[in-house]
Design an enzyme around this catalytic site. Structure first.
Site, PDB file in Angstrom:
ATOM      1  N   CYS A 172     -13.188 164.339  42.677  1.00 51.55           N
ATOM      2  CA  CYS A 172     -14.157 163.281  42.379  1.00 51.55           C
ATOM      3  C   CYS A 172     -15.596 163.770  42.453  1.00 51.55           C
ATOM      4  O   CYS A 172     -16.470 163.235  41.777  1.00 51.55           O
ATOM      5  CB  CYS A 172     -13.942 162.093  43.311  1.00 51.55           C
ATOM      6  SG  CYS A 172     -14.096 162.493  45.060  1.00 51.55           S
ATOM      7  N   GLU A 180     -15.831 160.087  32.858  1.00 49.83           N
ATOM      8  CA  GLU A 180     -15.282 161.025  33.838  1.00 49.83           C
ATOM      9  C   GLU A 180     -14.107 161.758  33.193  1.00 49.83           C
ATOM     10  O   GLU A 180     -13.082 161.158  32.884  1.00 49.83           O
ATOM     11  CB  GLU A 180     -14.829 160.283  35.096  1.00 49.83           C
ATOM     12  CG  GLU A 180     -14.406 161.220  36.211  1.00 49.83           C
ATOM     13  CD  GLU A 180     -14.038 160.476  37.484  1.00 49.83           C
ATOM     14  OE1 GLU A 180     -14.196 161.046  38.571  1.00 49.83           O
ATOM     15  OE2 GLU A 180     -13.584 159.315  37.386  1.00 49.83           O
ATOM     16  N   LYS A 210      -0.265 152.954  50.715  1.00 46.73           N
ATOM     17  CA  LYS A 210       0.423 153.043  49.432  1.00 46.73           C
ATOM     18  C   LYS A 210      -0.122 154.245  48.670  1.00 46.73           C
ATOM     19  O   LYS A 210      -1.241 154.222  48.166  1.00 46.73           O
ATOM     20  CB  LYS A 210       0.246 151.790  48.583  1.00 46.73           C
ATOM     21  CG  LYS A 210       1.251 151.748  47.412  1.00 46.73           C
ATOM     22  CD  LYS A 210       0.765 150.955  46.226  1.00 46.73           C
ATOM     23  CE  LYS A 210      -0.133 151.739  45.322  1.00 46.73           C
ATOM     24  NZ  LYS A 210       0.557 152.861  44.605  1.00 46.73           N
ATOM     25  N   GLU A 264     -13.987 154.315  47.350  1.00 46.20           N
ATOM     26  CA  GLU A 264     -14.540 155.587  46.865  1.00 46.20           C
ATOM     27  C   GLU A 264     -13.946 155.797  45.490  1.00 46.20           C
ATOM     28  O   GLU A 264     -12.753 156.034  45.345  1.00 46.20           O
ATOM     29  CB  GLU A 264     -14.186 156.729  47.817  1.00 46.20           C
ATOM     30  CG  GLU A 264     -15.022 157.984  47.575  1.00 46.20           C
ATOM     31  CD  GLU A 264     -14.283 159.041  46.791  1.00 46.20           C
ATOM     32  OE1 GLU A 264     -14.534 159.129  45.564  1.00 46.20           O
ATOM     33  OE2 GLU A 264     -13.481 159.783  47.370  1.00 46.20           O
TER      34      GLU A 264
END
Length: 489
Positions: free
Chosen positions: A290, A391, A181, A256
């Site tokens: 990331c 972040e 997905k 992750e």
């Protein structure tokens, strides 16, 4: 020309790729080009019924796929590799169109995807178990690897092609079937890969691609009783939800998640090299990486010189049309992502940060449409500022001065994340002390990413569980079976 390359890879109408066939969808969603907000495609909007159909087909296909044997499965990956090679430019242009990264970065992502295929196609004759000594003569103990069965893979929008193959290649070579997905922002790359899986002759049901919202379709995939392993790359918030859903079934999950990488520049570092790498790590893919340099810590004795070097690097970056070979920074992937970065920047300025370069007023003319954020360098950032904790995931580079090694270690580790960290020094002892102390799954010394396929990409703390790549990443997709054999008469 580029539109023709792209359209040849996509289904003719909005559809899900399930059981080797395209299943038209009743509900649809527009896909936008983040550079100009044009509609570039329409995809099917899946639901719980979609998840049921995809997982059921995958479960039916998986047993026969596993019985093929490792070498035969690896041969299928080799054929898929050839398909990706033959369609490399079309895939790169598709990445630019739906995700917004510059074409040179998109081509690099295609090469990253090919590397993942090469590595896993080379596992056809790997060691797949062990024979152990028994305490009794005439007996043996063997441990072998077996696939889990059906894998649900939920992948992000920042590297949609590479993440597709990062999950699919090890999963299927290990003998699993997989349902992917993709993100709602970037579903087209995964649909294109479904076409290439079909052309490569991968049996029906072994790889399925379903599109739709994570909160409904993704959740249904995780909770399906025949899903036996979940692998996901994305936000920590989504990862926690997946972990909670999977816990009810007691199935393994590989996550992750977010990162807040510290970039540490010691007094003896090569400043020009460190400045160049700090900018590259922060600005690549418009900061949507990331492992990106999210917070830069520089020794006070070289702080001003380092800031000057960073500003020189950022001044040379070209922001604009991502289809142009000379472009360095494209748009953010969506309006929501653009607004999030701008909110972080506004908050940083309210907390006392100063703009050394950039800011919203520096956007070039002609970018009225699209989701643009100018590359920005911040100084005067307090050690406890919000921009150093959340972040940001955008082209905002905050620089903070530190006085001594113990201080920067404390600051670097004062984060809920622990995915990646960077150290720049010419002293081996300093480098290794920092490697020992940093609370991070990856540490890069005098270099930046991307991570390499034969390593292991894994985070600590709220950056994830499990990981991807290399031997340890492959083992995510296999479980062990122990056989105790007595051959005495």
């Amino acid at each position: 020309m580029y539109d023709e390359l792209i359209q040849a890879l996509l289904p003719r109408e909005p559809a899900q790729f399930i059981g080797g066939q395209w299943h038209p969808g009743r509900e649809t969603r527009d896909v936008l080009n983040p550079a100009d907000e044009r509609v570039i495609g329409v995809v099917a909007e899946g639901d719980e019924h979609t998840a049921e159909l995809a997982v059921s087909h995958a479960a039916k296909a998986q047993k026969a796929w596993a019985r093929l044997g490792l070498a035969a499965r690896a041969d299928h990956l080799q054929r898929l590799l050839e398909q990706v090679q033959s369609n490399a430019e079309g895939l790169a242009r598709l990445l630019v169109t739906e995700q917004g990264k510059p074409i040179k970065e998109a081509r690099a992502e295609v090469q990253m995807a090919l590397t993942m295929l090469r590595y896993h196609a080379g596992l056809g004759f790997r060691q797949t178990g062990q024979v152990m000594a028994s305490g009794t003569p005439g007996r043996t103990i063997s441990i072998r690897e077996e696939p889990y069965g059906v894998v649900a893979a939920i992948i992000p929008w920042n590297f949609p092609l590479a993440m597709f193959l990062r999950k699919v290649a090890p999963a299927i070579v290990a003998g699993n079937a997989i349902v992917v997905k993709p993100s709602e922002n970037t579903p087209l790359s995964s649909l294109a890969m479904a076409t290439l899986c079909q052309r490569a002759g991968i049996p029906a049901g072994v790889v399925s691609v379903v599109t739709g919202p994570g909160k409904s379709l993704g959740d249904a995939l995780v909770r399906h009783p025949k899903t036996q392993l979940v692998t996901m790359t994305g936000s920590t918030r989504a990862g926690v939800q997946i972990l909670q859903a999977a816990a009810e079934k007691v199935i393994p999950v590989s996550l992750e998640l977010g990162g807040k990488a510290p970039f540490i520049v010691m007094a003896d570092a090569d400043l020009e090299r460190a400045a160049k790498d700090a900018v590259a790590s922060r600005m690549t893919n418009c900061g949507q990486v990331c492992i990106a340099n999210e917070r830069t810590y520089v020794h006070a004795s070289v702080h001003d010189r380092f800031v000057e070097a960073v500003v020189r690097e950022v001044q040379h970056l070209k922001l604009g049309n991502p289809q142009d070979d000379g472009t360095d920074i494209g748009p953010k992937v969506s309006a929501a992502e653009r607004d999030s970065v701008n909110a972080h920047l506004k908050r940083a300025l309210e907390q006392g940060a100063k703009i050394a370069f950039g800011g919203s007023q520096t956007l070039p003319a002609g970018l009225e449409k699209g989701y643009w954020v100018a590359p920005t360098v911040l100084t005067g950032v307090g050690a406890d500022a919000d921009v150093l904790r959340a972040e940001v995931f955008g082209p905002v580079l905050p620089i903070v001065a530190f006085e001594h090694e113990e201080q920067v270690i404390e600051w670097a580790n004062d984060s809920e994340y622990g995915l990646s960290a960077y150290v720049y020094t010419q002293n081996l002892g300093t480098a290794m002390r920092l490697v020992d102390e940093l609370e991070s799954g990856e540490v890069y010394v005098n270099r930046i990413g991307p991570e390499e396929i034969n390593g292991f990409h894994a985070g600590w703390k709220r950056s994830g569980l499990g990981g991807d790549d290399g031997e340890q990443g492959y083992r995510t997709y296999v479980r062990t079976k122990v056989t105790y054999l007595d051959y005495n008469r």
